[in-house]
Write an enzyme that holds these catalytic residues in place. Structure first.
Site, PDB file in Angstrom:
ATOM      1  N   THR A  56      -8.103  10.777   3.560  1.00 59.00           N
ATOM      2  CA  THR A  56      -6.846  10.287   4.448  1.00 59.00           C
ATOM      3  C   THR A  56      -6.003  11.588   4.268  1.00 59.00           C
ATOM      4  O   THR A  56      -6.171  12.453   3.814  1.00 59.00           O
ATOM      5  CB  THR A  56      -6.114   9.449   3.260  1.00 59.00           C
ATOM      6  N   ASN A 105       0.770  -1.250   0.073  1.00 57.96           N
ATOM      7  CA  ASN A 105      -0.009  -0.266  -0.065  1.00 57.96           C
ATOM      8  C   ASN A 105       0.772   1.246  -0.018  1.00 57.96           C
ATOM      9  O   ASN A 105       0.428   2.346  -0.225  1.00 57.96           O
ATOM     10  CB  ASN A 105      -0.762   0.049   1.348  1.00 57.96           C
ATOM     11  N   TYR A 158       2.177  10.438 -11.630  1.00 65.04           N
ATOM     12  CA  TYR A 158       1.675   9.647 -10.589  1.00 65.04           C
ATOM     13  C   TYR A 158       0.451   8.912 -11.509  1.00 65.04           C
ATOM     14  O   TYR A 158       0.337   7.594 -11.020  1.00 65.04           O
ATOM     15  CB  TYR A 158       0.539  10.611  -9.783  1.00 65.04           C
TER      16      TYR A 158
END
Length: 249
Positions: free
Chosen positions: A191, A90, A156
């Site tokens: 998050t 992760n 990304y």
């Protein structure tokens, strides 16, 4: 809830956000957890929380951009608990949101070191151990950025497409050897990483999501636990969007 009873699982980036929620969810499902994280205080806190609630867990400081760190993390799982059955790869970073020609070369290299090379290192050492065990299950964190393209995020997007591609190819490599490899593709999730990227207002992404809200880390964690469990025994090579419908647009 899916059953991970008696399994030993590894989680990278397990100190915050999706990694933290998934480590806790895996422990609730019965797995013993080995947490890797760059920030030792956050990783140790998650391991301690799992133990306080009756689970088994340990922490080891890990930078997935360093292959020796990843190898040591896998070795810790085996030395501490005797085996490695599950892995959630992760750990990741998001990079800069600027057009491709404005991307900084040094920052690009650091992004690829974590998001691409880091996942490769994790799978390499995990799979070596799982082959000795006779099988296992791996879930990588891709993204909706690994399924679609978005302006300003070229590097990304490239890194997460790489994760999606590695997941597919590795699933085929080990399909007859008892190792399943899948990925999750989170959409906007509440998050610290999204909060940082939105200047402290992650809910500003809600309008981008057909369901009209951003996700919670626990919603991604539930998908990961299912993919790791025997309930998903016929699923391999798949990147599962958990995105409130974003990829359907």
């Amino acid at each position: 809830m899916a059953n991970l009873q008696g399994k030993v699982g590894l989680v990278t980036g397990g100190g915050t956000g999706i990694g933290r929620a998934t480590a806790i969810a895996m422990a609730k499902a019965g797995a013993t957890i080995v947490i890797g994280n760059r920030d030792a205080s956050k990783g140790e806190a998650v391991a301690e929380l799992i133990v306080q609630h009756g689970g088994r867990a340990c922490f080891q400081r890990t930078d997935v951009a360093r292959p020796e760190d990843v190898k040591s993390l896998v070795e810790r799982a085996v030395s501490e608990y005797g085996r490695l059955d599950l892995a959630f790869n992760n750990a990741g970073v998001d990079g800069e949101q600027v057009p491709l020609h404005e991307q900084d070369i040094a920052k690009a290299a650091a992004l690829f070191d974590v998001n691409i090379k880091g996942v490769f290192y994790c799978m390499k050492f995990e799979i070596e151990q799982m082959l000795r065990n006779g099988g296992g299950a791996i879930v990588n964190t891709s993204s909706i950025f690994g399924l679609n393209g978005y302006p300003g995020w070229s590097l990304y997007v490239a890194s997460k497409h790489a994760v999606t591609g590695m997941t597919k190819a590795a699933a085929l490599d080990y399909a007859k050897l008892g190792i399943r490899v899948n990925a999750v593709g989170p959409g906007p999730v509440e998050t610290p990483l999204l909060a940082k990227g939105t200047g402290g207002n992650p809910h500003s992404y809600a309008a981008f999501v057909p369901m009209g809200r951003i996700g919670q880390p626990e919603e991604i964690a539930d998908a990961v636990v299912w993919l790791l469990s025997d309930a998903a025994s016929y699923v391999s090579g798949h990147t599962l969007p958990v995105d409130g419908g974003v990829c359907s647009q």
